[in-house]
Design a protein around this motif. Structure first.
Motif, short mmCIF file in Angstrom:
data_model
loop_
_atom_site.label_atom_id
_atom_site.label_comp_id
_atom_site.label_asym_id
_atom_site.label_seq_id
_atom_site.Cartn_x
_atom_site.Cartn_y
_atom_site.Cartn_z
N MET A 67 -2.16 -7.43 5.02
CA MET A 67 -3.29 -7.33 5.69
C MET A 67 -3.76 -5.94 5.98
O MET A 67 -2.86 -5.13 5.75
CB MET A 67 -3.36 -8.21 7.11
CG MET A 67 -3.15 -9.56 6.93
SD MET A 67 -4.28 -10.45 5.87
CE MET A 67 -5.63 -10.66 7.01
N PRO A 68 -5.24 -5.54 6.06
CA PRO A 68 -5.31 -4.17 6.34
C PRO A 68 -4.56 -3.33 7.41
O PRO A 68 -4.34 -2.28 6.99
CB PRO A 68 -6.93 -4.21 6.60
CG PRO A 68 -7.31 -5.65 6.10
CD PRO A 68 -6.20 -6.65 6.11
N ASN A 106 14.73 -17.99 1.60
CA ASN A 106 14.17 -17.99 2.85
C ASN A 106 14.09 -16.47 3.74
O ASN A 106 14.31 -16.29 4.86
CB ASN A 106 14.84 -19.02 3.91
CG ASN A 106 14.14 -20.27 4.01
OD1 ASN A 106 12.89 -20.18 3.56
ND2 ASN A 106 14.75 -21.29 4.21
N ALA A 107 14.24 -15.59 2.80
CA ALA A 107 14.14 -14.08 3.02
C ALA A 107 12.91 -13.43 2.76
O ALA A 107 12.75 -13.48 1.32
CB ALA A 107 15.42 -13.35 2.79
N LEU A 108 12.22 -12.85 3.55
CA LEU A 108 11.03 -12.01 3.13
C LEU A 108 11.41 -10.63 3.47
O LEU A 108 11.96 -10.22 4.38
CB LEU A 108 9.70 -12.18 3.82
CG LEU A 108 8.63 -11.05 3.79
CD1 LEU A 108 7.81 -11.92 2.38
CD2 LEU A 108 7.36 -11.25 4.99
N GLN A 109 11.50 -9.74 2.22
CA GLN A 109 11.83 -8.37 2.16
C GLN A 109 11.06 -7.62 1.73
O GLN A 109 10.45 -7.57 0.49
CB GLN A 109 13.15 -8.79 1.20
CG GLN A 109 14.21 -7.52 1.38
CD GLN A 109 15.64 -7.51 0.48
OE1 GLN A 109 15.63 -7.17 -0.56
NE2 GLN A 109 16.43 -8.38 0.93
N VAL A 110 11.03 -6.33 2.41
CA VAL A 110 10.49 -5.27 1.86
C VAL A 110 11.25 -4.38 1.16
O VAL A 110 12.33 -3.80 1.77
CB VAL A 110 9.71 -4.23 3.14
CG1 VAL A 110 9.08 -3.22 2.37
CG2 VAL A 110 8.98 -5.19 3.64
N LYS A 112 0.89 -1.13 -0.04
CA LYS A 112 0.04 -0.06 0.00
C LYS A 112 0.71 1.32 -0.09
O LYS A 112 0.28 2.28 -0.38
CB LYS A 112 -0.81 0.05 1.38
CG LYS A 112 -2.25 -0.88 0.94
CD LYS A 112 -3.10 -0.95 2.36
CE LYS A 112 -2.27 -1.51 3.57
NZ LYS A 112 -3.38 -1.69 4.59
N ASN A 113 1.91 1.31 0.44
CA ASN A 113 2.98 2.46 0.51
C ASN A 113 4.09 2.50 -0.70
O ASN A 113 4.82 3.14 -0.54
CB ASN A 113 3.77 2.33 1.89
CG ASN A 113 4.74 1.25 2.11
OD1 ASN A 113 4.75 0.48 1.16
ND2 ASN A 113 5.51 1.07 3.00
N PHE A 151 6.25 3.88 -11.02
CA PHE A 151 6.05 4.80 -10.12
C PHE A 151 4.62 4.92 -9.73
O PHE A 151 3.68 4.72 -10.36
CB PHE A 151 6.35 6.25 -11.09
CG PHE A 151 7.43 6.45 -11.57
CD1 PHE A 151 8.77 6.74 -10.59
CD2 PHE A 151 7.83 6.31 -12.84
CE1 PHE A 151 9.87 6.98 -11.05
CE2 PHE A 151 9.25 6.16 -13.45
CZ PHE A 151 10.34 6.49 -12.53
N PRO A 152 4.44 5.38 -8.22
CA PRO A 152 3.05 5.41 -7.67
C PRO A 152 2.49 6.42 -8.52
O PRO A 152 2.92 7.47 -8.80
CB PRO A 152 3.55 5.71 -6.31
CG PRO A 152 4.70 6.33 -6.38
CD PRO A 152 5.32 5.96 -7.35
#
Length: 559
Positions: free
Chosen positions: A298-299, A255-259, A237-238, A558-559
């Motif tokens: 999730m929300p 095995n890495a979850l990354q933002v 969302k961001n 781009f957002p």
């Protein structure tokens, strides 16, 4: 006497190190024992506490620190620049993992806003981004460079009074890696494609295990990451990205979850160990992939992940909700506690090399916030179903009425038409038009592989694959198919595994026939649902074995 104190100090340090090492060894032994001698609720299901112990991730800051260091360096470079567009500094791949991204540092005498344009081969492939903030020190992000050429990037500076000046910067890039494969454009009608504002929407080929990349309207690669990914590549969302990648370059498992984002900044990383007992010998441990097919936001910002529970017997039938800030597991959903016991104790549909039982093979999920439902797809049960997320009680099931105990049959959706074609081995469930449908009805899209594993029409199985949309009445438990595409393509585009079908705007749907020709080809087709006319079509071939495209997604840079 004075000489004795240093000696005593050294001895104490050695003793403390030995004790610390022994304590660490003991903790490791105890943890390994708990992984081997796991706590079960019953013969087939682990306790929730055991699942949490098996899976809880640790937070890693290695890549985050590297990002901060580079950001600080570029900030310093900008501060030291001489005013004037001719003194601007163009940097390719500023954060080291996104070779077709860039950064232009430039100072202007007065406050201006900037329009960035990567000059394309055509009007439809020229990518434009408007930065609205007026400032004098500009750090302009560039996305959508071509590979293997010197790109022309134009910046237009506009003052508050409307005066405009412009400058062009050269940005030279290297060739794309061979693992991307060959992308052959078969058809492109840009005027009818969903390309978004500034033509910034690309067709992203999401990797099963390798390099994810984005194509423009002419089938040219305009973005890729050198960071290998597996299955998960989602916009948050961001406007950041959620991906599953490797903990480090030497890792064998993802095995890495990354933002992260399209430039390669890393904002958060959760590392999973994946050390579980083997099926053949429960006293032995082996490394496994934890997050296997999907992850959603999730929300409240938490992440819901499809995972293995860490048992010696079953795989790909569990979900965990982790706290976004801490990584702590807040909720566990074990599908063995929801679906019939016979579905996993008597499953014979597929077999794995490690002999663990992949009875459900969850490959996607979607959270319906309006109704508080979680919609789940399981390939090996040929089933899509919805549960109340809070209570985990069943709400409805979309599947053929075969091999289901009587108490589950009341949840089955009934077709409103004759000869309804049920899903088999399906992927990529998602609700569409969520703002236009009342609470009792939902529109569900998915990719129907049409390969019967447990239940379905064996005669039609493996003859074609389709992108489908159905309308579901949640109260009356009925289902109506409203659109389908792919049957006319026949066995040529049948895909035994993987695939996706997503509405992307302009009444168009983007379908990924990801495992065509027995995994030698992935085909991305954008089709208009009103006319069934294809407006974009690319064949991908010559990629590494196992790196077929898991999904195709139309996403904006781009957002």
């Amino acid at each position: 006497m004075k000489r004795k104190w240093p000696v005593i100090g050294v001895v104490l340090i050695i003793i403390i190190a030995i004790i610390g090492g022994y304590a660490y060894h003991e903790r490791t032994v105890i943890k390994n024992r708990s992984l081997v001698s796991q706590t079960h609720t019953n013969k087939h299901t682990l306790s929730i506490a055991q699942i949490k112990q098996n899976l809880t991730p640790t937070l890693s800051t290695t890549h985050i620190d590297a990002t901060k260091s580079l950001r600080s360096y570029y900030k310093s470079q900008l501060e030291n620049l001489t005013v004037g567009t001719v003194n601007g500094q163009a940097i390719v791949n500023p954060y080291k993992t996104s070779p077709l991204s860039g950064l232009i540092l430039v100072k202007t005498k007065t406050a201006t806003k900037v329009t960035m344009q990567v000059v394309g081969d055509t009007k439809a492939t020229t990518i434009t981004k408007h930065y609205k903030k007026y400032q004098q020190n500009h750090s302009v992000g560039v996305l959508g460079l071509y590979a293997s050429r010197t790109n022309q990037v134009q910046l237009t500076f506009t003052t508050k009074s409307g005066t405009k000046t412009s400058a062009t910067y050269d940005m030279t890039t290297a060739a794309v890696p061979a693992d991307v494969g060959t992308n052959t454009l078969k058809k492109s009608v840009p005027s009818k494609m969903a390309l978004g504002k500034g033509n910034a929407k690309l067709t992203f080929a999401i990797s099963s295990q390798g390099i994810t990349y984005g194509l423009d309207a002419q089938g040219k690669v305009r973005w890729y990451s050198t960071k290998e990914t597996s299955h998960v590549f989602k916009r948050l969302k961001n406007n950041r990205l959620l991906i599953v990648t490797k903990v480090d370059d030497n890792s064998h498992k993802y095995n890495a979850l990354q933002v992260t984002d399209f430039y390669g900044h890393v904002y958060k990383q959760y590392d999973f160990k994946g050390i579980f007992p083997t099926h053949s010998d429960h006293t032995k441990l082996a490394e496994n992939t934890v997050i296997h097919h999907d992850a959603i936001e999730m929300p409240n910002g938490d992440f819901l992940l499809t995972v293995d529970d860490g048992s010696a017997d079953y795989v790909e039938d569990t979900m965990i909700q982790i706290d976004r800030q801490t990584g702590k597991i807040k909720k566990v959903i074990d599908l063995k506690r929801i679906l019939p016991v016979s579905s996993y104790t008597k499953y014979e549909g597929t077999h794995r090399s490690d002999d663990k039982i992949d009875w459900f093979h969850q490959n996607s999920m979607y959270y319906d916030q309006k109704n508080g439902e979680l919609i789940i797809s399981g390939r090996n049960q040929d089933m899509i179903f919805a549960i109340n997320y809070k209570t985990l009680s069943l709400n409805w099931i979309l599947a053929v009425n075969q091999k289901l105990p009587k108490k589950y049959q009341k949840f089955l959706l009934k077709p409103t038409t004759k000869n309804y074609k049920f899903n088999a081995g399906q992927h990529a469930v998602k609700l569409i038009h969520t703002g236009k449908i009342n609470g009792n009805q939902v529109e569900l899209e998915f990719y129907d592989n049409n390969v019967v594993v447990t239940r379905g029409n064996q005669k039609a199985s493996k003859t074609y694959s389709t992108g489908d949309i159905v309308k579901i009445d949640r109260v009356n438990r009925t289902v109506t198919k409203t659109w389908s595409y792919g049957k006319s393509l026949g066995k040529t585009n049948f895909t035994n595994i993987v695939g996706s079908s997503y509405a992307i705007g302009n009444d168009n749907t983007l379908i990924n026939f990801g495992y065509a020709d027995s995994g030698k080809r992935s085909e991305f087709v954008e089709v208009n649902r009103k006319t069934n006319q294809v407006v974009f079509d690319v064949d991908r071939t010559n990629f590494s074995t196992g790196d077929w495209s898991y999904r195709a997604q139309r996403m904006t840079l781009f957002p």
